[in-house]
Design a protein around this motif. Structure first.
Motif, PDB file in Angstrom:
ATOM      1  N   THR A 179       0.831  -1.209   0.000  1.00 10.27           N
ATOM      2  CA  THR A 179       0.000   0.000   0.000  1.00 10.27           C
ATOM      3  C   THR A 179       0.862   1.254   0.000  1.00 10.27           C
ATOM      4  O   THR A 179       0.613   2.200  -0.768  1.00 10.27           O
ATOM      5  N   GLU A 180       1.893   1.254   0.829  1.00  7.24           N
ATOM      6  CA  GLU A 180       2.773   2.424   0.920  1.00  7.24           C
ATOM      7  C   GLU A 180       3.492   2.667  -0.406  1.00  7.24           C
ATOM      8  O   GLU A 180       3.599   3.809  -0.878  1.00  7.24           O
ATOM      9  N   ALA A 181       3.966   1.590  -1.027  1.00  3.01           N
ATOM     10  CA  ALA A 181       4.670   1.726  -2.304  1.00  3.01           C
ATOM     11  C   ALA A 181       3.729   2.240  -3.390  1.00  3.01           C
ATOM     12  O   ALA A 181       4.101   3.109  -4.197  1.00  3.01           O
ATOM     13  N   LEU A 182       2.501   1.729  -3.423  1.00  2.00           N
ATOM     14  CA  LEU A 182       1.536   2.186  -4.420  1.00  2.00           C
ATOM     15  C   LEU A 182       1.187   3.653  -4.204  1.00  2.00           C
ATOM     16  O   LEU A 182       1.136   4.433  -5.154  1.00  2.00           O
ATOM     17  N   ASN A 183       0.949   4.032  -2.942  1.00  2.00           N
ATOM     18  CA  ASN A 183       0.622   5.433  -2.650  1.00  2.00           C
ATOM     19  C   ASN A 183       1.737   6.371  -3.100  1.00  2.00           C
ATOM     20  O   ASN A 183       1.480   7.444  -3.659  1.00  2.00           O
ATOM     21  N   ALA A 184       2.980   5.954  -2.870  1.00  2.00           N
ATOM     22  CA  ALA A 184       4.118   6.789  -3.290  1.00  2.00           C
ATOM     23  C   ALA A 184       4.147   6.925  -4.808  1.00  2.00           C
ATOM     24  O   ALA A 184       4.386   8.011  -5.345  1.00  2.00           O
ATOM     25  N   ASP A 185       3.864   5.820  -5.518  1.00  2.00           N
ATOM     26  CA  ASP A 185       3.867   5.868  -6.982  1.00  2.00           C
ATOM     27  C   ASP A 185       2.700   6.699  -7.511  1.00  2.00           C
ATOM     28  O   ASP A 185       2.830   7.380  -8.536  1.00  2.00           O
ATOM     29  N   LEU A 186       1.551   6.659  -6.824  1.00  2.00           N
ATOM     30  CA  LEU A 186       0.417   7.483  -7.229  1.00  2.00           C
ATOM     31  C   LEU A 186       0.742   8.967  -7.078  1.00  2.00           C
ATOM     32  O   LEU A 186       0.445   9.776  -7.962  1.00  2.00           O
ATOM     33  N   VAL A 187       1.348   9.312  -5.968  1.00  2.00           N
ATOM     34  CA  VAL A 187       1.735  10.708  -5.730  1.00  2.00           C
ATOM     35  C   VAL A 187       2.723  11.167  -6.801  1.00  2.00           C
ATOM     36  O   VAL A 187       2.581  12.249  -7.392  1.00  2.00           O
ATOM     37  N   ASP A 188       3.733  10.331  -7.078  1.00  2.00           N
ATOM     38  CA  ASP A 188       4.740  10.688  -8.088  1.00  2.00           C
ATOM     39  C   ASP A 188       4.089  10.873  -9.456  1.00  2.00           C
ATOM     40  O   ASP A 188       4.432  11.801 -10.204  1.00  2.00           O
ATOM     41  N   ALA A 189       3.152   9.993  -9.799  1.00  2.00           N
ATOM     42  CA  ALA A 189       2.506  10.065 -11.104  1.00  2.00           C
ATOM     43  C   ALA A 189       1.656  11.330 -11.223  1.00  2.00           C
ATOM     44  O   ALA A 189       1.667  12.001 -12.267  1.00  2.00           O
ATOM     45  N   LYS A 190       0.940  11.669 -10.174  1.00  2.00           N
ATOM     46  CA  LYS A 190       0.119  12.882 -10.222  1.00  2.00           C
ATOM     47  C   LYS A 190       1.009  14.116 -10.368  1.00  2.00           C
ATOM     48  O   LYS A 190       0.722  15.015 -11.168  1.00  2.00           O
ATOM     49  N   ASP A 241      -6.052  12.669   0.367  1.00  2.00           N
ATOM     50  CA  ASP A 241      -5.375  13.939   0.075  1.00  2.00           C
ATOM     51  C   ASP A 241      -4.285  14.275   1.078  1.00  2.00           C
ATOM     52  O   ASP A 241      -3.484  15.193   0.840  1.00  2.00           O
ATOM     53  N   ALA A 242      -4.229  13.526   2.181  1.00  2.00           N
ATOM     54  CA  ALA A 242      -3.160  13.769   3.154  1.00  2.00           C
ATOM     55  C   ALA A 242      -1.798  13.495   2.527  1.00  2.00           C
ATOM     56  O   ALA A 242      -0.788  14.086   2.920  1.00  2.00           O
ATOM     57  N   ALA A 243      -1.765  12.590   1.561  1.00  2.00           N
ATOM     58  CA  ALA A 243      -0.505  12.269   0.893  1.00  2.00           C
ATOM     59  C   ALA A 243      -0.154  13.307  -0.162  1.00  2.00           C
ATOM     60  O   ALA A 243       1.025  13.592  -0.405  1.00  2.00           O
ATOM     61  N   GLU A 244      -1.165  13.884  -0.808  1.00  2.00           N
ATOM     62  CA  GLU A 244      -0.950  14.869  -1.874  1.00  2.00           C
ATOM     63  C   GLU A 244      -2.269  15.598  -2.131  1.00  2.00           C
ATOM     64  O   GLU A 244      -3.286  14.946  -2.418  1.00  2.00           O
ATOM     65  N   PRO A 245      -2.313  16.909  -2.027  1.00  2.00           N
ATOM     66  CA  PRO A 245      -3.553  17.643  -2.283  1.00  2.00           C
ATOM     67  C   PRO A 245      -4.103  17.327  -3.676  1.00  2.00           C
ATOM     68  O   PRO A 245      -3.373  17.312  -4.661  1.00  2.00           O
ATOM     69  N   GLY A 246      -5.400  17.039  -3.728  1.00  2.00           N
ATOM     70  CA  GLY A 246      -6.049  16.743  -5.000  1.00  2.00           C
ATOM     71  C   GLY A 246      -5.874  15.314  -5.471  1.00  2.00           C
ATOM     72  O   GLY A 246      -6.377  14.946  -6.539  1.00  2.00           O
ATOM     73  N   LEU A 247      -5.179  14.491  -4.684  1.00  2.00           N
ATOM     74  CA  LEU A 247      -4.922  13.107  -5.114  1.00  2.00           C
ATOM     75  C   LEU A 247      -6.216  12.314  -5.225  1.00  2.00           C
ATOM     76  O   LEU A 247      -6.361  11.492  -6.136  1.00  2.00           O
TER      77      LEU A 247
END
Length: 272
Positions: A179-190, A241-247
């Motif tokens: 989950t943590e790895a996916l969240n990081a990749d989602l943030v990077d992609a956005k 959105d805590a990981a990235e605004p608008g995520l």
């Protein structure tokens, strides 16, 4: 007391069909059928044409019942009883093997039911402290109770409960790491401007759906419904959105585009 008093359905020459049925514990209709197919025929008839079963006939009916009880087809039973060349012992050995396979299968099914019962009563087998340690400080152990209240009557919740009950701390740690790895990749992609519907975004959407499928079988339609909660439920939005605004809003668009690419209309998708 004479023989007729002992057996009110006995006539000279044997038992009537009603008496035979009562004696062996089957219906008259069953005996009629077995007579018609030549499986267990009465040896005699009265002057009026009524069936009469001799002691030997009753013995054959009992043998039919035994073979039927262990799962033999009526045609196989007839062949076994009528063909002297048929090896009854070999038939019974094969039937015993089939019964043993059936018993093993039923035991596996009973074990699955036991696991389901345990799962429904246990859920996540971690203390609140262990949950926070694994999932992070933002994790609220009360979320599970809220989720159960919201979705507890669905087949997906029962799937989740069964799977969760069989995960120990190490299993949950592995899921948390994914989950943590996916969240990081989602943030990077956005942040990199990945466009919903692009190959990169679709791959991330599939990874997210596969992560959901860790808990229950998640179809693309279900995935769309989950994506909706990211923007329709304030608590979900804040958490994502805590990981990235608008995520949350971006992830919903990514999920919708991927679902559409896989044949699901996000506008009409339902939880199925």
């Amino acid at each position: 007391m004479n023989d007729r008093q002992h057996h009110p359905h006995r006539a000279p020459g044997g038992l009537t069909v009603g008496g035979a049925a009562a004696l062996v514990g089957v219906s008259v209709r069953t005996l009629h059928h077995w007579d018609e197919i030549g499986l267990a025929r009465p040896s005699h008839r009265t002057g009026a044409g009524y069936r009469l079963y001799t002691d030997d006939d009753i013995a054959r009916v009992h043998r039919v019942l035994v073979y039927r009880e262990i799962g033999m087809a009526l045609s196989e039973i007839k062949r076994l009883l009528d063909d002297p060349a048929v090896d009854a012992r070999e038939h019974l050995r094969r039937q015993k093997a089939q019964l043993q396979d059936g018993i093993a299968r039923m035991e596996r099914m009973a074990g699955a039911v036991d696991r389901m019962l345990d799962a429904l009563s246990e859920g996540i087998r971690l203390t609140a402290e262990e949950q926070v340690a694994i999932f992070g400080e933002s994790w609220d152990p009360d979320w599970q109770a809220g989720a159960e209240k919201r979705w507890g009557d669905t087949p997906q919740w029962r799937q989740y409960a069964e799977r969760a009950a069989h995960l120990d701390a190490e299993g949950w740690k592995a899921i948390a790491a994914r989950t943590e790895a996916l969240n990081a990749d989602l943030v990077d992609a956005k942040r990199a401007g990945a466009v919903p519907g692009s190959a990169a975004a679709n791959a991330l959407a599939e990874r997210h759906r596969e992560l959901m499928s860790t808990y229950f079988d998640c179809s693309h339609a279900m995935h769309v419904c989950i994506g909706r909660t990211f923007v329709d439920d304030a608590a979900f939005t804040a958490n994502v959105d805590a990981a990235e605004p608008g995520l949350a809003a971006w992830l919903r668009e990514v999920i919708d585009a991927n679902a559409e690419a896989n044949g699901t209309d996000p506008e009409t998708a339902t939880w199925n």
